[in-house]
Write a protein that holds these residues in place. Structure first.
Motif, PDB file in Angstrom:
ATOM      1  N   UNK A   1       2.277   1.200  -1.337  1.00  0.00           N
ATOM      2  CA  UNK A   1       1.629   0.955  -2.610  1.00  0.00           C
ATOM      3  C   UNK A   1       1.890   2.147  -3.521  1.00  0.00           C
ATOM      4  N   UNK A   2       2.277   1.853  -4.741  1.00  0.00           N
ATOM      5  CA  UNK A   2       2.437   2.907  -5.732  1.00  0.00           C
ATOM      6  C   UNK A   2       1.142   3.056  -6.512  1.00  0.00           C
ATOM      7  N   UNK A   3       0.713   4.300  -6.718  1.00  0.00           N
ATOM      8  CA  UNK A   3      -0.448   4.603  -7.545  1.00  0.00           C
ATOM      9  C   UNK A   3       0.077   5.364  -8.752  1.00  0.00           C
ATOM     10  N   UNK A   4      -0.008   4.730  -9.922  1.00  0.00           N
ATOM     11  CA  UNK A   4       0.602   5.277 -11.128  1.00  0.00           C
ATOM     12  C   UNK A   4      -0.449   5.820 -12.080  1.00  0.00           C
ATOM     13  N   UNK A   5      -0.144   6.942 -12.721  1.00  0.00           N
ATOM     14  CA  UNK A   5      -1.008   7.494 -13.757  1.00  0.00           C
ATOM     15  C   UNK A   5      -0.899   6.638 -15.014  1.00  0.00           C
ATOM     16  N   UNK A   6      -1.959   6.694 -15.827  1.00  0.00           N
ATOM     17  CA  UNK A   6      -1.978   5.957 -17.092  1.00  0.00           C
ATOM     18  C   UNK A   6      -2.315   6.941 -18.210  1.00  0.00           C
ATOM     19  N   UNK A   7      -2.461   6.430 -19.408  1.00  0.00           N
ATOM     20  CA  UNK A   7      -2.798   7.297 -20.541  1.00  0.00           C
ATOM     21  C   UNK A   7      -4.219   7.853 -20.445  1.00  0.00           C
ATOM     22  N   UNK A   8      -5.075   7.254 -19.623  1.00  0.00           N
ATOM     23  CA  UNK A   8      -6.406   7.802 -19.332  1.00  0.00           C
ATOM     24  C   UNK A   8      -6.321   8.443 -17.951  1.00  0.00           C
TER      25      UNK A   8
ATOM     26  N   UNK B   1      -3.051   2.635 -12.287  1.00  0.00           N
ATOM     27  CA  UNK B   1      -2.429   1.329 -12.097  1.00  0.00           C
ATOM     28  C   UNK B   1      -1.828   1.322 -10.700  1.00  0.00           C
ATOM     29  N   UNK B   2      -2.154   0.310  -9.922  1.00  0.00           N
ATOM     30  CA  UNK B   2      -1.673   0.224  -8.551  1.00  0.00           C
ATOM     31  C   UNK B   2      -0.714  -0.946  -8.407  1.00  0.00           C
ATOM     32  N   UNK B   3       0.397  -0.687  -7.741  1.00  0.00           N
ATOM     33  CA  UNK B   3       1.393  -1.728  -7.530  1.00  0.00           C
ATOM     34  C   UNK B   3       1.654  -1.866  -6.032  1.00  0.00           C
ATOM     35  N   UNK B   4       0.991  -2.845  -5.393  1.00  0.00           N
ATOM     36  CA  UNK B   4       1.250  -3.075  -3.973  1.00  0.00           C
ATOM     37  C   UNK B   4       2.684  -3.538  -3.753  1.00  0.00           C
ATOM     38  N   UNK B   5       3.263  -3.099  -2.664  1.00  0.00           N
ATOM     39  CA  UNK B   5       4.615  -3.529  -2.322  1.00  0.00           C
ATOM     40  C   UNK B   5       4.544  -4.930  -1.739  1.00  0.00           C
ATOM     41  N   UNK B   6       5.423  -5.798  -2.215  1.00  0.00           N
ATOM     42  CA  UNK B   6       5.480  -7.160  -1.705  1.00  0.00           C
ATOM     43  C   UNK B   6       6.703  -7.320  -0.807  1.00  0.00           C
ATOM     44  N   UNK B   7       6.494  -8.017   0.270  1.00  0.00           N
ATOM     45  CA  UNK B   7       7.558  -8.345   1.208  1.00  0.00           C
ATOM     46  C   UNK B   7       7.808  -9.843   1.089  1.00  0.00           C
ATOM     47  N   UNK B   8       8.991 -10.196   0.574  1.00  0.00           N
ATOM     48  CA  UNK B   8       9.295 -11.593   0.261  1.00  0.00           C
ATOM     49  C   UNK B   8      10.389 -12.150   1.145  1.00  0.00           C
ATOM     50  N   UNK B   9      10.308 -13.433   1.418  1.00  0.00           N
ATOM     51  CA  UNK B   9      11.384 -14.183   2.047  1.00  0.00           C
ATOM     52  C   UNK B   9      11.279 -15.630   1.579  1.00  0.00           C
TER      53      UNK B   9
ATOM     54  N   UNK C   1      -3.118  -5.237  -0.153  1.00  0.00           N
ATOM     55  CA  UNK C   1      -3.728  -4.888  -1.429  1.00  0.00           C
ATOM     56  C   UNK C   1      -4.826  -3.834  -1.303  1.00  0.00           C
ATOM     57  N   UNK C   2      -5.271  -3.562  -0.086  1.00  0.00           N
ATOM     58  CA  UNK C   2      -6.240  -2.494   0.109  1.00  0.00           C
ATOM     59  C   UNK C   2      -6.056  -1.898   1.486  1.00  0.00           C
ATOM     60  N   UNK C   3      -6.000  -0.564   1.514  1.00  0.00           N
ATOM     61  CA  UNK C   3      -5.920   0.191   2.763  1.00  0.00           C
ATOM     62  C   UNK C   3      -6.685   1.486   2.503  1.00  0.00           C
ATOM     63  N   UNK C   4      -7.779   1.711   3.209  1.00  0.00           N
ATOM     64  CA  UNK C   4      -8.630   2.867   2.917  1.00  0.00           C
ATOM     65  C   UNK C   4      -7.868   4.183   3.052  1.00  0.00           C
ATOM     66  N   UNK C   5      -6.950   4.278   3.982  1.00  0.00           N
ATOM     67  CA  UNK C   5      -6.173   5.522   4.132  1.00  0.00           C
ATOM     68  C   UNK C   5      -5.315   5.805   2.911  1.00  0.00           C
ATOM     69  N   UNK C   6      -4.666   4.770   2.406  1.00  0.00           N
ATOM     70  CA  UNK C   6      -3.820   4.929   1.213  1.00  0.00           C
ATOM     71  C   UNK C   6      -4.679   5.342   0.017  1.00  0.00           C
TER      72      UNK C   6
END
Length: 184
Positions: A1-8, A13-21, A29-34
């Protein structure tokens, strides 16, 4: 998961990684360690979900006691999600940031305690799910008007065929200059 800074600075902004096929996709979408590693709360006490039609605008809500941090995502549809810093001692007091959250992208928004939150539904309908760090306290809920000129939020109203649909409670919200603010 990417955790991105914003203007505040404290809104992320969080972008979970998707694994597609060929079957579809999977995402964590949630992991307490992350969350702990990203200096975000890892304990949530309540999940809320809303369904709204296109043009519905909810907010700008916050609580003066039992304040809630919120982890927000659109599980269906597309919303314009807004956070407003209401912390009196913050250098970003009264500033806002807006984000497109879509079920298709799966992005999420972390809004800490001391911020007002609202969203506008841009798709035909949207379901919004958010986790909170504290329980809802109806007597502590307040609302700042979504159209407060001092905030000058750039809602994407041009995408709508009519004015936004706002509840009576939200329409009667306070202007920022008159609002009872959280003690953060």
């Amino acid at each position: 998961m990417q955790i991105l800074n914003t203007s505040l600075s404290d809104v992320k902004l969080l972008q979970p990684k998707r694994f597609s096929d060929e079957r579809g996709w999977f995402a964590e979408v949630f992991n307490s360690s992350v969350f702990e590693q990203g200096a975000l709360p890892s304990r949530f006490v309540q999940d809320n979900q809303s369904y709204s039609r296109q043009g519905v605008l909810r907010g700008l809500h916050y609580q003066v006691q039992q304040q809630q941090g919120k982890l927000v995502r659109a599980v269906s549809g597309h919303i314009w999600d807004v956070a407003v810093d209401l912390r009196r001692n913050s250098p970003e007091f009264g500033k806002w940031a807006g984000f497109h959250l879509t079920a298709e992208e799966g992005n999420m928004l972390w809004i800490p305690e001391g911020f007002a939150h609202g969203f506008l539904v841009l798709s035909a309908a949207a379901e919004v799910l958010y986790k909170t760090t504290n329980f809802y306290a109806p007597g502590a809920e307040r609302c700042v008007r979504w159209d407060d000129a001092t905030l000058a939020i750039e809602w994407p109203l041009g995408t709508l065929a009519r004015q936004p649909i706002v509840s009576g409670k939200d329409a009667a919200g306070s202007l920022l200059q008159d609002a009872e603010l959280p003690a953060v």
